[in-house]
Write an enzyme that holds these catalytic residues in place. Structure first.
Site, short mmCIF file in Angstrom:
data_model
loop_
_atom_site.label_atom_id
_atom_site.label_comp_id
_atom_site.label_asym_id
_atom_site.label_seq_id
_atom_site.Cartn_x
_atom_site.Cartn_y
_atom_site.Cartn_z
N HIS A 35 52.26 81.80 -41.63
CA HIS A 35 53.18 81.94 -41.32
C HIS A 35 54.09 82.38 -42.24
O HIS A 35 54.32 82.23 -43.07
CB HIS A 35 53.48 79.73 -41.19
CG HIS A 35 54.53 79.65 -40.84
ND1 HIS A 35 54.09 79.69 -39.41
CD2 HIS A 35 55.63 78.33 -40.75
CE1 HIS A 35 55.65 78.42 -38.53
NE2 HIS A 35 56.07 78.18 -39.49
N CYS B 259 55.21 82.42 -34.84
CA CYS B 259 56.73 82.65 -36.16
C CYS B 259 56.89 83.95 -36.17
O CYS B 259 58.05 83.83 -36.34
CB CYS B 259 55.55 81.71 -37.16
SG CYS B 259 53.89 82.59 -37.34
N HIS C 103 61.96 78.30 -38.08
CA HIS C 103 60.88 78.86 -38.09
C HIS C 103 60.49 77.81 -36.77
O HIS C 103 61.20 77.39 -36.22
CB HIS C 103 59.91 78.50 -38.90
CG HIS C 103 59.39 76.91 -38.95
ND1 HIS C 103 58.42 76.31 -39.61
CD2 HIS C 103 60.11 76.13 -39.11
CE1 HIS C 103 57.89 75.13 -38.86
NE2 HIS C 103 59.63 74.85 -39.25
#
Length: 370
Positions: free
Chosen positions: A327, A271, A339
């Protein structure tokens, strides 16, 4: 965050530390972990092997519904705990880099790097010195109990008791969505996201600016300089946010790999390496991990999101709280986020954030450029 150490009369040492970590997913199935072979004692060797976390930790003795025991092992008169036990308990992912003798731990990016037979480690991108080395015995990595507080004070609450490390639920524990159907259906208006109507890069979905909104030019953007590195201030750059988002979309489908190296070398993203790479294309240097990235830029309300804002989330878990970033993704407008994630698909993807999971695990948005 708080940290407390006290020695009761009975002689046990109590270490209480605030918990939390996080990383995103968009479906109702349990989050997967990516274990690796060798010192961690987990299966696989450099390749990602998925293990359902609904099964993880079942070999760790339960004290109560909110406690777990990690047995200590004495090695050279030093107390250690199995890295495998810790990974399973905290629902971390892990990756073993055999060539460097390095064990990487974290949620969806590399929060911790531990080197076998060394006192050196890395936490959230910063080097730290351990009091005792991480060791390997019988193919399993062991972490010194004396360094658990420094390493995981943001990630677990625990107590050393009669030869064991007892992990407690966070004082502000939450319940994962798959275990809480009522919470998963919670669409409280205060949790709704919203677009900033004055976003200079906002468009109607066809690439055109809305009526009355002038096109943004490089001339009206301020450039961030090293002398203005206050973390509470936005980083301003001469970039076209729409062009940056389109650049990011070019990597749709690139596979996710936990703890991966740079994209040019590995052809993979996690991420935070994805956001780092895309912003880096426009000469904005972001830190390596999501927790660090979350300290940059200026805070933005969930009701006033602009394209290009970074969005940060936590990952729910039995022993976790809702305070630590796990995240990160890029907001691209119209309730969509670009993402890199292992779920619901594997890789770079666009996700609708207008869902209960994302609304309730959202921590903050930061504006890095505009």
């Amino acid at each position: 965050m708080w940290n407390k150490l006290k020695i009761p009369a009975i002689g046990s040492v109590i270490v209480m530390l605030a918990i939390s970590t996080a990383c995103g997913k968009d479906n109702a199935s349990p989050r997967s972990v990516t274990p690796s072979q060798s010192p961690s004692g987990l299966t696989g060797s450099g390749n990602s092997v998925t293990k359902s976390m609904s099964q993880a930790g079942k070999d760790i003795i339960a004290l109560a519904s909110n406690d777990a025991i990690l047995p200590m092992k004495q090695i050279g008169n030093v107390n250690y705990v199995s890295a495998q036990d810790l990974i399973r308990t905290l629902k971390f992912q892990s990756e073993w880099e055999d060539s460097e003798g390095k064990l990487i731990l974290g949620d969806n990016d590399a929060n911790f790097e531990l080197i076998m037979n060394s006192n050196k480690a890395m936490k959230d991108g910063a080097d730290i010195q351990l009091s005792q080395p991480v060791v390997k015995e019988g193919g399993t990595a062991y972490l010194p109990v004396s360094d658990l507080a420094d390493l995981f004070q943001d990630d677990m609450s625990y107590e050393v008791r009669q030869g064991d490390v007892v992990v407690h639920a966070s004082p502000i524990a939450i319940i994962e969505h798959e275990d809480d159907p009522a919470g998963a259906n919670d669409n409280s208006p205060e949790l709704n996201f919203g677009d900033d109507p004055t976003d200079p890069f906002k468009d109607d979905g066809a690439g055109a600016n809305p009526a009355g909104m002038p096109s943004r030019t490089h001339d009206d953007l301020q450039v961030w300089s090293p002398s203005n590195q206050n973390e509470d201030l936005p980083v301003l750059k001469n970039i076209d946010i729409n062009a940056m988002i389109n650049k990011g979309k070019n990597y749709m489908g690139v596979k996710y790999k936990f703890g991966t190296g740079s994209y040019p070398k590995t052809g993979r993203f996690d991420c935070s390496t994805f956001t780092q790479y895309i912003y880096g294309k426009y000469n904005i240097k972001l830190p390596r991990v999501a927790r660090q990235q979350g300290t940059k830029g200026s805070l933005v309300s969930r009701k006033s999101l602009r394209k290009g804002d970074l969005m940060f989330f936590y990952v729910p878990g039995r022993f976790k709280s809702n305070k630590t970033v796990g995240h990160v993704g890029i907001y691209i407008g119209n309730m969509k986020m670009l993402h890199a994630s292992p779920e619901p698909k594997n890789g770079v993807q666009i996700t609708d954030i207008n869902k209960a999971y994302w609304k309730k695990t959202f921590l903050k948005a930061k504006r890095i450029a505009y």
